[in-house]
Design a protein around this motif. Structure first.
Motif, PDB file in Angstrom:
ATOM      1  N   GLY A 172      45.304  57.538  43.914  1.00 45.48           N
ATOM      2  CA  GLY A 172      44.127  56.767  44.287  1.00 45.48           C
ATOM      3  C   GLY A 172      43.910  55.537  43.448  1.00 45.48           C
ATOM      4  N   LEU A 173      44.959  55.062  42.773  1.00 41.55           N
ATOM      5  CA  LEU A 173      44.858  53.882  41.913  1.00 41.55           C
ATOM      6  C   LEU A 173      45.393  52.654  42.617  1.00 41.55           C
ATOM      7  CD1 LEU A 173      46.273  55.495  38.636  1.00 41.55           C
ATOM      8  CD2 LEU A 173      43.863  55.262  39.316  1.00 41.55           C
ATOM      9  N   ASP A 174      44.879  51.487  42.234  1.00 40.43           N
ATOM     10  CA  ASP A 174      45.447  50.236  42.724  1.00 40.43           C
ATOM     11  C   ASP A 174      46.880  50.094  42.208  1.00 40.43           C
ATOM     12  OD1 ASP A 174      42.982  49.789  43.794  1.00 40.43           O
ATOM     13  OD2 ASP A 174      42.443  48.138  42.461  1.00 40.43           O
ATOM     14  N   ALA A 175      47.742  49.461  43.011  1.00 42.65           N
ATOM     15  CA  ALA A 175      49.150  49.332  42.627  1.00 42.65           C
ATOM     16  C   ALA A 175      49.644  47.925  42.936  1.00 42.65           C
ATOM     17  CB  ALA A 175      50.006  50.358  43.366  1.00 42.65           C
ATOM     18  N   PRO A 176      50.211  47.226  41.948  1.00 40.81           N
ATOM     19  CA  PRO A 176      50.820  45.923  42.225  1.00 40.81           C
ATOM     20  C   PRO A 176      52.062  46.100  43.102  1.00 40.81           C
ATOM     21  CG  PRO A 176      50.470  46.270  39.859  1.00 40.81           C
ATOM     22  CD  PRO A 176      50.289  47.582  40.511  1.00 40.81           C
ATOM     23  N   LEU A 177      52.202  45.255  44.126  1.00 38.93           N
ATOM     24  CA  LEU A 177      53.345  45.317  45.029  1.00 38.93           C
ATOM     25  C   LEU A 177      54.349  44.231  44.645  1.00 38.93           C
ATOM     26  CD1 LEU A 177      51.540  45.776  48.461  1.00 38.93           C
ATOM     27  CD2 LEU A 177      52.676  47.532  47.095  1.00 38.93           C
ATOM     28  N   PRO A 178      55.540  44.610  44.185  1.00 37.96           N
ATOM     29  CA  PRO A 178      56.529  43.604  43.770  1.00 37.96           C
ATOM     30  C   PRO A 178      56.933  42.708  44.927  1.00 37.96           C
ATOM     31  CG  PRO A 178      57.528  45.779  43.924  1.00 37.96           C
ATOM     32  CD  PRO A 178      56.061  45.984  44.079  1.00 37.96           C
ATOM     33  N   ARG A 179      57.385  41.509  44.587  1.00 41.73           N
ATOM     34  CA  ARG A 179      57.856  40.547  45.594  1.00 41.73           C
ATOM     35  C   ARG A 179      59.164  39.934  45.120  1.00 41.73           C
ATOM     36  NH1 ARG A 179      53.899  35.969  46.152  1.00 41.73           N
ATOM     37  NH2 ARG A 179      55.574  35.178  47.474  1.00 41.73           N
ATOM     38  N   PHE A 180      60.041  39.699  46.060  1.00 39.57           N
ATOM     39  CA  PHE A 180      61.324  39.053  45.770  1.00 39.57           C
ATOM     40  C   PHE A 180      61.432  37.813  46.634  1.00 39.57           C
ATOM     41  CE2 PHE A 180      65.867  38.278  45.992  1.00 39.57           C
ATOM     42  CZ  PHE A 180      66.320  38.610  44.722  1.00 39.57           C
ATOM     43  N   ASP A 181      61.859  36.709  46.023  1.00 37.16           N
ATOM     44  CA  ASP A 181      62.010  35.437  46.737  1.00 37.16           C
ATOM     45  C   ASP A 181      63.486  35.231  47.065  1.00 37.16           C
ATOM     46  OD1 ASP A 181      61.764  32.896  47.792  1.00 37.16           O
ATOM     47  OD2 ASP A 181      61.735  31.922  45.831  1.00 37.16           O
ATOM     48  N   LYS A 182      63.852  35.376  48.336  1.00 32.83           N
ATOM     49  CA  LYS A 182      65.255  35.254  48.724  1.00 32.83           C
ATOM     50  C   LYS A 182      65.772  33.828  48.577  1.00 32.83           C
ATOM     51  CE  LYS A 182      65.162  39.204  51.844  1.00 32.83           C
ATOM     52  NZ  LYS A 182      65.286  39.688  53.225  1.00 32.83           N
ATOM     53  N   ALA A 183      64.894  32.853  48.692  1.00 31.42           N
ATOM     54  CA  ALA A 183      65.335  31.462  48.555  1.00 31.42           C
ATOM     55  C   ALA A 183      65.820  31.169  47.145  1.00 31.42           C
ATOM     56  CB  ALA A 183      64.213  30.510  48.946  1.00 31.42           C
ATOM     57  N   SER A 184      65.153  31.743  46.143  1.00 32.84           N
ATOM     58  CA  SER A 184      65.590  31.555  44.756  1.00 32.84           C
ATOM     59  C   SER A 184      66.467  32.704  44.274  1.00 32.84           C
ATOM     60  CB  SER A 184      64.374  31.426  43.827  1.00 32.84           C
ATOM     61  OG  SER A 184      63.625  32.637  43.807  1.00 32.84           O
ATOM     62  N   ASP A 185      66.610  33.735  45.115  1.00 31.49           N
ATOM     63  CA  ASP A 185      67.424  34.910  44.794  1.00 31.49           C
ATOM     64  C   ASP A 185      66.949  35.585  43.515  1.00 31.49           C
ATOM     65  OD1 ASP A 185      69.480  36.755  45.285  1.00 31.49           O
ATOM     66  OD2 ASP A 185      70.916  35.661  44.047  1.00 31.49           O
ATOM     67  N   ASP A 186      65.627  35.693  43.377  1.00 30.05           N
ATOM     68  CA  ASP A 186      65.095  36.316  42.166  1.00 30.05           C
ATOM     69  C   ASP A 186      63.708  36.879  42.442  1.00 30.05           C
ATOM     70  OD1 ASP A 186      65.210  37.175  39.553  1.00 30.05           O
ATOM     71  OD2 ASP A 186      65.612  35.187  38.721  1.00 30.05           O
ATOM     72  N   ARG A 187      63.264  37.744  41.544  1.00 30.68           N
ATOM     73  CA  ARG A 187      61.953  38.372  41.666  1.00 30.68           C
ATOM     74  C   ARG A 187      60.853  37.374  41.346  1.00 30.68           C
ATOM     75  NH1 ARG A 187      61.645  43.748  38.433  1.00 30.68           N
ATOM     76  NH2 ARG A 187      63.186  44.319  40.016  1.00 30.68           N
ATOM     77  N   VAL A 188      59.779  37.464  42.107  1.00 31.80           N
ATOM     78  CA  VAL A 188      58.606  36.617  41.877  1.00 31.80           C
ATOM     79  C   VAL A 188      57.881  37.119  40.624  1.00 31.80           C
ATOM     80  CG1 VAL A 188      56.352  35.959  42.830  1.00 31.80           C
ATOM     81  CG2 VAL A 188      58.369  36.086  44.327  1.00 31.80           C
ATOM     82  N   PRO A 189      57.376  36.208  39.766  1.00 29.60           N
ATOM     83  CA  PRO A 189      56.642  36.652  38.575  1.00 29.60           C
ATOM     84  C   PRO A 189      55.501  37.605  38.926  1.00 29.60           C
ATOM     85  CG  PRO A 189      57.080  34.304  38.445  1.00 29.60           C
ATOM     86  CD  PRO A 189      57.500  34.736  39.823  1.00 29.60           C
TER      87      PRO A 189
END
Length: 273
Positions: free
Chosen positions: A105-122
């Motif tokens: 029942g806790l809030d959770a950050p959802l990771p994001r990946f940017d395919k254009a830069s081929d790397d994870r979003v900060p």
């Protein structure tokens, strides 16, 4: 045969609605959505999230290892692991932590990946899934996939495996990764849905459409965006597991939606039927 105007999102909305109507378990309903590259998983998931209240989407693509981590893995294990996509190139633990938080029942950050830069979003740019989330859609090209037998790995399925993985080291590593933490993640699924392409040959056409749209949106200077020749090689990384999924998953998925070449649903087969 489905009625002419039936859509994939209608089929999924009906299934999820029926499950939610009788569900008493705590935590969100976790629905796995598997489909080959270009089959429309991301668009479908976004439409479902817009239609069904308290629904969030976690893409397996957003769990990719950072570019630096994949470069390190390529140096330590096999050069083909520099390319994102196959089992072994995701941070599965990150996905499990999202599910664990929501289950509590806790809030959770959802990771994001940017395919254009081929790397994870900060991390500061990640969205937050609220603790009262009712449905989590886990979508990805190999969501719910199972490993192959050692015998099945012996022969290459394409030129990439024949020429760049002659000893089978890369495909054995991928298969072992799939047999490991990925199965822990997939075991958390309450329902598994397969968008079944008519065959692997259509994947190139579908994925080419996607990449051309990405190139147009990202601009000429973007990294991680492929031309058509690079895309053909990229797709080859996915061929083995995609073919395996199309062969074995229809017999166990809770819902298999068969698509035609235009991604229109032509049949929907429930395991309960």
């Amino acid at each position: 045969m489905l009625p002419e105007h039936t859509t994939v999102v209608d089929l999924l909305q009906d299934m999820i609605g029926a499950v939610l109507a009788t569900r008493t378990e705590p935590g969100p309903l976790i629905v796995g959505l598997c489909g080959a590259q270009g089959s429309g998983k991301s668009t479908l998931s976004a439409e479902l999230a817009a239609r069904i209240a308290h629904t969030v989407v976690l893409s397996l693509d957003d769990l990719y290892l950072t570019r630096a981590a994949r470069i390190q893995l390529a140096g330590e294990v096999h050069p083909l692991l520099r390319t994102r996509g196959v089992p072994g190139t995701h941070d599965v633990g990150l996905g499990l932590r999202v599910l664990d938080a929501l289950d509590r029942g806790l809030d959770a950050p959802l990771p994001r990946f940017d395919k254009a830069s081929d790397d994870r979003v900060p991390r500061e740019h990640w969205r937050i899934a609220r603790g009262d989330t009712q449905v989590l859609l886990l979508e990805g090209w190999c969501v719910g996939a199972r490993p192959q037998t050692d015998t099945a790995l012996s022969e290459p399925v394409n030129a990439l495996e024949r020429d760049e993985d002659a000893d089978g080291r890369w495909r054995r590593y991928v298969n072992a990764a799939l047999a490991g933490d990925y199965q822990r993640l997939f075991a958390r699924l309450d329902r598994l849905v397969l968008l079944a392409a008519p065959g692997f040959s259509i994947v190139r056409d579908w994925r080419t459409q996607q990449e051309r749209a990405l190139r147009a949106a990202a601009g000429a200077d973007a990294t991680g965006v492929m031309d058509d020749a690079e895309l053909v090689r990229f797709i080859a990384h996915y061929e083995r597991v995609t073919r395996h999924v199309l062969e074995e998953m229809p017999g166990r998925a809770d819902l298999t939606i068969r698509l035609d070449e235009t991604r229109r649903p032509v049949a929907a087969i429930s395991r309960e039927q």
